[in-house]
Design an enzyme around this catalytic site. Sequence first.
Site, PDB file in Angstrom:
ATOM      1  N   PRO A  52      34.544  42.620  46.592  1.00 49.36           N
ATOM      2  CG  PRO A  52      34.127  40.390  47.109  1.00 49.36           C
ATOM      3  CD  PRO A  52      33.662  41.788  47.418  1.00 49.36           C
ATOM      4  CB  CYS A  53      37.804  43.813  42.226  1.00 50.49           C
ATOM      5  SG  CYS A  53      39.286  42.771  42.319  1.00 50.49           S
ATOM      6  CD  GLN A  54      37.030  38.071  42.873  1.00 47.20           C
ATOM      7  OE1 GLN A  54      36.281  38.966  43.238  1.00 47.20           O
ATOM      8  NE2 GLN A  54      37.521  37.163  43.687  1.00 47.20           N
ATOM      9  CE1 TYR A  65      31.041  45.565  39.840  1.00 48.46           C
ATOM     10  CE2 TYR A  65      32.488  45.920  41.711  1.00 48.46           C
ATOM     11  CZ  TYR A  65      31.218  45.796  41.188  1.00 48.46           C
ATOM     12  OH  TYR A  65      30.137  45.920  42.010  1.00 48.46           O
TER      13      TYR A  65
END
Length: 506
Positions: free
Chosen positions: A129-131, A133
Amino acid sequence: MKPKFKTVDLFAGPGGLAEGFSTMRHKDGSRIFPISISVEREASAFATLRLRAFFRQFEDAPSEYYEYIAGETSKEELIAAHPAEWESAVLETRMLELGTPDAKTLIDARLGELTAEGDAEFVVIGGPPCQAYSLVGRARNRGIADYEAEKDHRHFLYREYIRILERLRPAAFVMENVKGMLSAKVGGESIIDKVLTDLRAAGGDGGGYVLLPLVDKTRGLHSGNLIRCEDFGVPQCRHRVILVGLRRDIAAWLPALPGDGHLLVPSGRTATVRDTLADMPGLRSGLSRGGDSAEGWRTAAIRAADLAAVACTRAGREKVARRLRAVAKQHRDRHEVPPRSSFAVTSIRDNGLGSWTADGRLIGMPNHESRGHMESDLARYAFASAFAEVEGRSPKANEFPADLAPAHRNWDSGKFADRFRVQSWDRPATTVTSHISKDGHYFIHPDPQQCRSLTVREAARLQTFPDNYFFEGNRTQQYVQVGNAVPPLLARQIAEVLAKLLGALD
């Protein structure tokens, strides 16, 4: 025996990476990268993932599948017609939150079963998951009282990816994440540097991985792994970090990289919004307040175009005003108001995209339904799309006529420069993100006659999902799935690179 690589898809979302990898085949039709297990925690994305796993069980999908995605039969009836294939899809997919003890136990058990079969090497794909970053996510986190990045588990979910690399020692891996990963830091330490170190070392003594540049690495630090999707036939300016690694013993046998020093070859063509969406059936938006009806929308659309035309004339934008007056006249003259949804199956003008996306067996185009908008926004949508037709680009906030400016306190601050953003016909789209689920202001359709934001299917086409790819869940959940996904057409190209490196192409 043709080599195959059992593929493990982690943090899978609706399955964009797996879609691209699963299409790689030997000349005898067998899959080079059969998907052995896909893992996703969010329920609606998981439902989409499992349905697509079911679709892949067939060389030719059954008629019941097309009836289901066209709304002509139920999922229960679909499953009842093909129980064995559904059970295979159930075995392939897991709804689990990676990083939790329960997930570890269940995943390890399944990986143990796959390893015991001993008939193939593995490949691991996926995007943690990228939230934490992303630039938007980091800005949001700074607004949270007492937020400590060191305690945000999302920064460290990639370690579960590393753990599975160490357990399986796959022949290769692909890890995808947002561009913001390159500048993210925790406790002053660069996230990307930490991730790269851990990936190279995965496997312990004598093991580990060699990381390979997918694109030209001379543009700056880590530039070899920053992929600009528009360079590879995707009709969208989506920039993502994609890390590709080969197990060290395999990499040692590789010949030198091509003379240009990277692996992905640009397509040489730029696919545009017009190529992708222009032939789709026109829709009207809905009216989100005061009741929605076809004639009510026509009245509101005429009023919006007239208002925007007058505002443009006052602001000295006469070319845009003329276009808006023509829009208003077309609304008045037309005999029928466009529908809010359509199942009409249409082509894509770009031949490469068309061959990838089209399915002649479709009964109807799924997920193509407009959302509702406030009438006060229709004039802004009409102006923005008419401006883009005249100027070839989306207007900035300071280019809006004063009469159309929304009552935002910070409208003139510069923070809302792209608050209303149109997708221009003759350019690739801007990045389709999960934010499309919250409002349509950043994703306005380029046709001022339609006066609306993009549908799920239009967003999915810009993401290069095949038209037979059905997104489960409510419309908001569908938008999130599409926005978070890896474009399958890009995934296919990466899979082809890996197949060549691993000696799997005939």
